[in-house]
Design an enzyme around this catalytic site. Structure first.
Site, short mmCIF file in Angstrom:
data_model
loop_
_atom_site.label_atom_id
_atom_site.label_comp_id
_atom_site.label_asym_id
_atom_site.label_seq_id
_atom_site.Cartn_x
_atom_site.Cartn_y
_atom_site.Cartn_z
N ASP A 1 -15.93 16.98 13.75
CA ASP A 1 -14.79 16.43 13.03
C ASP A 1 -14.40 15.06 13.56
O ASP A 1 -13.96 14.19 12.80
CB ASP A 1 -13.59 17.38 13.13
CG ASP A 1 -13.72 18.57 12.19
OD1 ASP A 1 -14.67 18.58 11.37
OD2 ASP A 1 -12.90 19.50 12.29
N GLY A 2 -14.55 14.85 14.87
CA GLY A 2 -14.25 13.55 15.44
C GLY A 2 -15.13 12.45 14.88
O GLY A 2 -14.69 11.31 14.68
N THR B 1 -4.65 21.71 10.55
CA THR B 1 -5.37 22.64 11.43
C THR B 1 -5.67 22.03 12.79
O THR B 1 -6.28 22.67 13.63
CB THR B 1 -6.71 23.07 10.78
OG1 THR B 1 -7.47 21.89 10.48
CG2 THR B 1 -6.47 23.85 9.50
N TYR C 1 -3.84 18.95 15.61
CA TYR C 1 -2.71 18.86 16.55
C TYR C 1 -1.48 19.57 16.00
O TYR C 1 -0.73 20.24 16.71
CB TYR C 1 -2.42 17.39 16.83
CG TYR C 1 -1.46 17.12 17.96
CD1 TYR C 1 -1.20 18.07 18.95
CD2 TYR C 1 -0.81 15.89 18.06
CE1 TYR C 1 -0.33 17.81 19.99
CE2 TYR C 1 0.06 15.62 19.09
CZ TYR C 1 0.31 16.58 20.05
OH TYR C 1 1.17 16.32 21.09
N ASN C 2 -1.25 19.42 14.71
CA ASN C 2 -0.10 20.05 14.07
C ASN C 2 -0.05 21.55 14.33
O ASN C 2 1.02 22.11 14.59
CB ASN C 2 -0.14 19.78 12.56
CG ASN C 2 0.83 20.64 11.78
OD1 ASN C 2 2.02 20.39 11.74
ND2 ASN C 2 0.30 21.67 11.13
N LYS C 3 -1.19 22.22 14.27
CA LYS C 3 -1.21 23.66 14.48
C LYS C 3 -0.79 24.02 15.91
O LYS C 3 -0.08 25.01 16.13
CB LYS C 3 -2.59 24.24 14.19
CG LYS C 3 -2.67 25.76 14.33
CD LYS C 3 -4.06 26.28 13.99
CE LYS C 3 -4.10 27.81 14.11
NZ LYS C 3 -3.80 28.28 15.48
#
Length: 270
Positions: A45-46, A164, A166-168
């Protein structure tokens, strides 16, 4: 048909890049950094976040495809052994093509400095602001109306794609990436008689915006996905769903909730 490959740089990814170039040439495809029809991310993902920021100016014409070489990611649909299958589908005649383009929302962030300079940025996953020299103290407005005075480590504004990430970890909700919305999550807020915040994450629809007004003139750490930089003398920051969006090329179903289950629960139901 033009393409460009962005890769993680590890040995396996570099090996797959060579294989992709070889197979793409056999299909008559041309590598193009300036005008790609497909931006292929090989990594995790990065790597897709890097690809997005590298091709920020090509969003209207380029579609993104992910091949993952590490842990299961939310942006990568294809396994290393499926490159030939992917290229076959990418080059199928229109009548046989299974190509489906899906668009996901982005966050637009405008930072205004005390001298009047304004800079606009874009994020695929999230934007955060944190205090460097001290805790962050800021007024938060929603649709130009004062909402709360925040004090704590920082504030995270995420897209549904970033819900999904940092927010998670901050206790935010997971949103389907097709929803045009942004989410506000607090990072270690301080609540007392002077500073009182909602404490829960908030989800704003596309036609809403939020403004952050730092109360101090100290230094701030700004992050946009994997990018980070320092800023000072910030007057205000406006966050809203961007008019632009990112396009992903799907050649087979993308079961988002199955991906969520596999990533965080890992349980098979009989």
């Amino acid at each position: 048909m033009n393409y460009f490959v962005v890769n993680r740089g590890d040995e396996e990814s570099c090996k797959l890049v060579k294989e992709f170039h070889r197979l793409a040439a056999s299909h008559g495809m041309t590598e193009s950094r300036s005008d790609p029809h497909f931006v292929v991310s090989i990594g995790g993902d990065g790597t897709m976040l890097q690809a997005f920021h590298q091709f920020r100016e090509n969003l209207a014409t380029a579609s993104f495809v992910g091949i993952h070489t590490g842990h299961l990611g939310f942006f990568a649909d294809w396994m290393p052994g499926e490159i030939n299958q992917l290229l076959t589908l990418m080059n199928a005649p229109p009548q046989d093509s299974k190509l489906r383009l899906v668009t996901y929302p982005l966050i637009e962030v405008e930072v205004v400095k005390t001298e009047g300079d304004a800079h606009s940025f874009m994020a695929l996953n999230e934007f955060t602001i944190k205090g460097i020299d001290s805790t962050l103290v800021a007024q938060l407005n929603i649709n130009d109306e004062p909402f709360e005075t925040f004090r704590g480590d920082g504030i995270c504004i995420s897209t549904p794609c970033g819900s999904t990430a940092y927010n998670k970890s901050l206790g935010g909700a997971i949103l389907h990436p097709s929803l045009e919305a942004l989410q506000i999550a607090e990072i270690s807020s301080i609540n007392n008689r002077v500073y009182r915040t909602l404490g829960s994450s908030m989800i704003l629809p596309k036609h809403h915006h939020c403004d952050i007004y730092p109360k101090s003139e100290g230094r701030f750490l700004i992050t946009l996905d994997h990018l980070s930089f320092q800023e000072n003398q910030i007057t205000s920051i406006r966050c809203q769903v961007s008019r632009e969006s990112i396009r992903f090329a799907r050649f087979r179903p993308f079961p988002f909730w199955s991906r969520v289950r596999e990533a965080f629960i890992g349980q098979d139901f009989k």
